[in-house]
Scaffold this active site. Structure first.
Site, PDB file in Angstrom:
ATOM      1  N   ASP A  44     -19.638 -36.263 -69.122  1.00 49.14           N
ATOM      2  CA  ASP A  44     -19.065 -36.034 -70.616  1.00 49.14           C
ATOM      3  C   ASP A  44     -20.456 -35.556 -71.219  1.00 49.14           C
ATOM      4  OD1 ASP A  44     -19.552 -38.608 -70.546  1.00 49.14           O
ATOM      5  OD2 ASP A  44     -18.674 -38.677 -72.823  1.00 49.14           O
ATOM      6  N   ASP A  89     -18.657 -44.058 -68.523  1.00 50.35           N
ATOM      7  CA  ASP A  89     -18.281 -44.020 -69.868  1.00 50.35           C
ATOM      8  C   ASP A  89     -17.850 -42.704 -70.628  1.00 50.35           C
ATOM      9  OD1 ASP A  89     -18.867 -46.635 -70.104  1.00 50.35           O
ATOM     10  OD2 ASP A  89     -20.453 -46.775 -71.279  1.00 50.35           O
ATOM     11  N   ASP A 135     -19.605 -39.854 -63.900  1.00 44.69           N
ATOM     12  CA  ASP A 135     -19.919 -40.820 -64.778  1.00 44.69           C
ATOM     13  C   ASP A 135     -18.866 -41.740 -65.139  1.00 44.69           C
ATOM     14  OD1 ASP A 135     -21.426 -41.487 -67.269  1.00 44.69           O
ATOM     15  OD2 ASP A 135     -20.054 -40.178 -68.287  1.00 44.69           O
TER      16      ASP A 135
HETATM   17 MG   LIG Z   1     -20.473 -40.557 -70.410  1.00 44.82          MG
END
Ligand SMILES: [Mg+2]
Length: 280
Positions: free
Chosen positions: A221, A10, A8
């Site tokens: 996240d 961001d 991922d």
């Molecule tokens: Mg993310």
């Protein structure tokens, strides 16, 4: 076994606030040195990925819009994979693989159900470039790139939690999947997610390199990373200062970073490489 990394962006490889990957640089350099592919797997768009790949120094394939499409730099594999088409975007050629409905399918759906949720959300289409700029903290160029979507429509939820539940139910009944990212809720084809795109790309890598099986390492996240974190051989959850850890259906092969964002990414990927792939 050779590793392959799916990450991922961001809040994971890129800092949630300043979108920098500098704190992950030592691990990125190590991966490059060991010739381990790093595949961005993100809710971002093709237009957003081109400058990010340049700044990272990444030349590997990537997955955009939460699994809706895979882009492989032309010539990356010996043969063009089946069911891909060659596209040229801003002077670069890619093999595109996608089975997702286009963005217009989802903006039309939102128009149909909008009357039930009049003040509860605002979509990217409604926000426009200046609205996206304000909501994301992105610059003008980046906001334009964020809006160059082909397969999905992000919305910013403004209403109550119960209305959000009802909204998600309405959208799902109409064949969409609702994926919650760091800032936005993404309306996307229900047949696509980060895990299925990851698995498809692993198949393509293995077809192209028949002598070795790959072991996947996924890093993320947020909730929209859960599918790939559940299905990868190794899962690394990157701690976020903004939201709780996404729940996984596994313990084995799972790592949790103790630092946030790219600093956590740097720490946890080095740990996995050292424990499983380097100096064995
Ligand atoms: Mg993310």
């Amino acid at each position: 076994m050779k590793p392959i990394v799916f990450t991922d962006l961001d809040g994971s490889l890129l800092d949630h606030e300043n979108y920098s990957c500098e704190e992950a640089r030592p691990a990125l350099n190590l991966l490059q040195e060991k010739n381990i592919p790093v595949i961005p797997n993100t809710s971002k768009t093709l237009a957003e990925l081109l400058p990010i790949r340049k700044s990272i120094g990444n030349h590997d394939p990537f997955i955009v819009e939460n699994g809706a499409a895979i882009y492989i730099p032309e010539g990356y594999f010996k043969h063009q994979p089946q069911h891909t088409k060659t596209i040229t975007f801003k002077g670069e050629k890619f093999w595109e693989f996608s089975q997702a409905y286009p963005r217009s399918h989802w903006t039309n759906l939102l128009m149909k159900i909008n009357w039930r949720y009049p003040d509860d959300y605002i979509s990217f289409s409604q926000l426009g470039i200046s609205g996206i700029l304000k909501c994301t903290g992105l610059g003008l160029e980046e906001s334009i790139q964020a809006n160059e979507r082909k397969f999905s429509e992000p919305i910013l939820w403004l209403g109550k939690q119960q209305a959000k539940k009802n909204f998600i139910h309405s959208v799902r009944s109409a064949g969409a999947e609702v994926v919650e990212g760091g800032r936005f809720i993404h309306i996307i084809d229900a047949s696509t997610d980060k895990a299925s795109a990851m698995n498809k790309l692993i198949d393509l890598f293995e077809l192209n390199n028949q002598q070795s099986k790959l072991q996947s390492i996924a890093l993320g996240d947020s909730k929209n990373d859960v599918s790939m974190l559940n299905e990868a051989d190794f899962a690394a959850v990157i701690k976020s200062p903004f939201h709780s850890r996404p729940p996984l259906q596994r313990d084995e092969g799972t790592y949790i970073s103790s630092d946030f964002g790219p600093r956590g990414w740097n720490q946890v990927i080095q740990k996995i490489l050292i424990e499983h792939f380097i100096n064995q």
